[in-house]
Design a protein around this motif. Structure first.
Motif, PDB file in Angstrom:
ATOM      1  N   CYS A 125       0.791  -1.215   0.000  1.00  0.00           N
ATOM      2  CA  CYS A 125       0.000   0.000   0.000  1.00  0.00           C
ATOM      3  C   CYS A 125       0.830   1.274   0.000  1.00  0.00           C
ATOM      4  O   CYS A 125       0.320   2.334  -0.285  1.00  0.00           O
ATOM      5  CB  CYS A 125      -0.934   0.013   1.201  1.00  0.00           C
ATOM      6  SG  CYS A 125      -0.019  -0.028   2.745  1.00  0.00           S
ATOM      7  N   ALA A 126       2.103   1.189   0.308  1.00  0.00           N
ATOM      8  CA  ALA A 126       2.896   2.402   0.465  1.00  0.00           C
ATOM      9  C   ALA A 126       4.051   2.421  -0.521  1.00  0.00           C
ATOM     10  O   ALA A 126       5.221   2.404  -0.151  1.00  0.00           O
ATOM     11  CB  ALA A 126       3.392   2.513   1.903  1.00  0.00           C
ATOM     12  N   GLY A 127       3.726   2.477  -1.781  1.00  0.00           N
ATOM     13  CA  GLY A 127       4.757   2.522  -2.810  1.00  0.00           C
ATOM     14  C   GLY A 127       5.708   3.682  -2.627  1.00  0.00           C
ATOM     15  O   GLY A 127       6.867   3.626  -3.038  1.00  0.00           O
ATOM     16  N   GLY A 128       5.258   4.740  -1.999  1.00  0.00           N
ATOM     17  CA  GLY A 128       6.097   5.906  -1.775  1.00  0.00           C
ATOM     18  C   GLY A 128       7.242   5.649  -0.820  1.00  0.00           C
ATOM     19  O   GLY A 128       8.158   6.459  -0.710  1.00  0.00           O
ATOM     20  N   MET A 129       7.236   4.522  -0.127  1.00  0.00           N
ATOM     21  CA  MET A 129       8.306   4.207   0.821  1.00  0.00           C
ATOM     22  C   MET A 129       9.435   3.425   0.159  1.00  0.00           C
ATOM     23  O   MET A 129      10.421   3.107   0.791  1.00  0.00           O
ATOM     24  CB  MET A 129       7.743   3.398   1.986  1.00  0.00           C
ATOM     25  CG  MET A 129       6.759   4.153   2.829  1.00  0.00           C
ATOM     26  SD  MET A 129       6.161   3.177   4.200  1.00  0.00           S
ATOM     27  CE  MET A 129       7.533   3.342   5.341  1.00  0.00           C
ATOM     28  N   ASN A 130       9.307   3.106  -1.124  1.00  0.00           N
ATOM     29  CA  ASN A 130      10.299   2.278  -1.790  1.00  0.00           C
ATOM     30  C   ASN A 130      10.739   2.955  -3.082  1.00  0.00           C
ATOM     31  O   ASN A 130       9.945   3.160  -3.974  1.00  0.00           O
ATOM     32  CB  ASN A 130       9.695   0.911  -2.083  1.00  0.00           C
ATOM     33  CG  ASN A 130      10.712  -0.052  -2.638  1.00  0.00           C
ATOM     34  OD1 ASN A 130      11.805   0.320  -3.025  1.00  0.00           O
ATOM     35  ND2 ASN A 130      10.334  -1.314  -2.687  1.00  0.00           N
ATOM     36  N   ALA A 153       1.622   8.840   7.715  1.00  0.00           N
ATOM     37  CA  ALA A 153       2.320   9.834   6.899  1.00  0.00           C
ATOM     38  C   ALA A 153       2.688   9.259   5.529  1.00  0.00           C
ATOM     39  O   ALA A 153       2.536   9.934   4.503  1.00  0.00           O
ATOM     40  CB  ALA A 153       3.562  10.337   7.620  1.00  0.00           C
ATOM     41  N   ALA A 154       3.159   8.014   5.510  1.00  0.00           N
ATOM     42  CA  ALA A 154       3.517   7.377   4.236  1.00  0.00           C
ATOM     43  C   ALA A 154       2.284   7.193   3.356  1.00  0.00           C
ATOM     44  O   ALA A 154       2.322   7.467   2.149  1.00  0.00           O
ATOM     45  CB  ALA A 154       4.192   6.031   4.493  1.00  0.00           C
ATOM     46  N   LEU A 155       1.185   6.743   3.945  1.00  0.00           N
ATOM     47  CA  LEU A 155      -0.041   6.543   3.169  1.00  0.00           C
ATOM     48  C   LEU A 155      -0.608   7.866   2.662  1.00  0.00           C
ATOM     49  O   LEU A 155      -1.137   7.936   1.551  1.00  0.00           O
ATOM     50  CB  LEU A 155      -1.081   5.801   4.015  1.00  0.00           C
ATOM     51  CG  LEU A 155      -0.751   4.346   4.317  1.00  0.00           C
ATOM     52  CD1 LEU A 155      -1.774   3.765   5.287  1.00  0.00           C
ATOM     53  CD2 LEU A 155      -0.695   3.536   3.047  1.00  0.00           C
ATOM     54  N   GLN A 156      -0.493   8.917   3.433  1.00  0.00           N
ATOM     55  CA  GLN A 156      -0.990  10.219   2.997  1.00  0.00           C
ATOM     56  C   GLN A 156      -0.181  10.742   1.819  1.00  0.00           C
ATOM     57  O   GLN A 156      -0.709  11.484   0.994  1.00  0.00           O
ATOM     58  CB  GLN A 156      -0.984  11.217   4.154  1.00  0.00           C
ATOM     59  CG  GLN A 156      -2.096  10.960   5.142  1.00  0.00           C
ATOM     60  CD  GLN A 156      -2.047  11.849   6.368  1.00  0.00           C
ATOM     61  OE1 GLN A 156      -1.011  12.378   6.730  1.00  0.00           O
ATOM     62  NE2 GLN A 156      -3.184  12.005   7.021  1.00  0.00           N
ATOM     63  N   GLN A 157       1.079  10.365   1.702  1.00  0.00           N
ATOM     64  CA  GLN A 157       1.879  10.761   0.551  1.00  0.00           C
ATOM     65  C   GLN A 157       1.473   9.982  -0.698  1.00  0.00           C
ATOM     66  O   GLN A 157       1.604  10.475  -1.812  1.00  0.00           O
ATOM     67  CB  GLN A 157       3.364  10.549   0.827  1.00  0.00           C
ATOM     68  CG  GLN A 157       3.915  11.524   1.834  1.00  0.00           C
ATOM     69  CD  GLN A 157       5.372  11.249   2.161  1.00  0.00           C
ATOM     70  OE1 GLN A 157       5.976  10.309   1.642  1.00  0.00           O
ATOM     71  NE2 GLN A 157       5.935  12.059   3.026  1.00  0.00           N
ATOM     72  N   VAL A 158       1.001   8.763  -0.510  1.00  0.00           N
ATOM     73  CA  VAL A 158       0.590   7.930  -1.637  1.00  0.00           C
ATOM     74  C   VAL A 158      -0.829   8.278  -2.076  1.00  0.00           C
ATOM     75  O   VAL A 158      -1.108   8.436  -3.266  1.00  0.00           O
ATOM     76  CB  VAL A 158       0.690   6.433  -1.274  1.00  0.00           C
ATOM     77  CG1 VAL A 158       0.124   5.565  -2.381  1.00  0.00           C
ATOM     78  CG2 VAL A 158       2.136   6.064  -0.977  1.00  0.00           C
ATOM     79  N   TYR A 159      -1.729   8.411  -1.118  1.00  0.00           N
ATOM     80  CA  TYR A 159      -3.133   8.697  -1.408  1.00  0.00           C
ATOM     81  C   TYR A 159      -3.389  10.184  -1.173  1.00  0.00           C
ATOM     82  O   TYR A 159      -3.880  10.591  -0.129  1.00  0.00           O
ATOM     83  CB  TYR A 159      -4.039   7.819  -0.543  1.00  0.00           C
ATOM     84  CG  TYR A 159      -3.805   6.350  -0.807  1.00  0.00           C
ATOM     85  CD1 TYR A 159      -4.247   5.771  -1.991  1.00  0.00           C
ATOM     86  CD2 TYR A 159      -3.113   5.567   0.097  1.00  0.00           C
ATOM     87  CE1 TYR A 159      -4.005   4.436  -2.256  1.00  0.00           C
ATOM     88  CE2 TYR A 159      -2.869   4.221  -0.167  1.00  0.00           C
ATOM     89  CZ  TYR A 159      -3.328   3.670  -1.340  1.00  0.00           C
ATOM     90  OH  TYR A 159      -3.093   2.349  -1.608  1.00  0.00           O
TER      91      TYR A 159
END
Length: 82
Positions: free
Chosen positions: A14-19, A69-75
């Motif tokens: 769910c958190a592609g922004g973390m990779n 915070a990570a999910l808010q950056q993705v969504y």
């Protein structure tokens, strides 16, 4: 509704922004940047192959605030719903 029946939720991929591993293969980036990314992510993968170290790092970052915070950056369409 019975929220007491839920003990946890699994968010899979769910958190592609973390990779950012893709940077090592992105042909739009200069070769030097790809090489540095490849070495850096290879080193991180090697470090995380030590289960005790990986667990310690994971336990240090798995807080609700970090995940939110990570999910808010993705969504980004409606981050207040994360």
């Amino acid at each position: 509704r019975s929220p007491e029946l839920v003990r946890g939720v699994l968010l899979n991929n769910c958190a592609g922004g973390m990779n950012s591993k893709f940077a090592a293969f992105d042909e739009d980036l200069p070769a030097a940047t790809r090489a540095i990314a490849s070495v850096a992510f290879g080193f991180v993968d090697w470090l995380l192959s030590f289960k005790g170290l990986a667990r310690s790092l994971f336990d240090g970052i798995r807080s609700e605030e970090n995940v939110r915070a990570a999910l808010q950056q993705v969504y980004t369409k409606n981050p207040s719903r994360v």
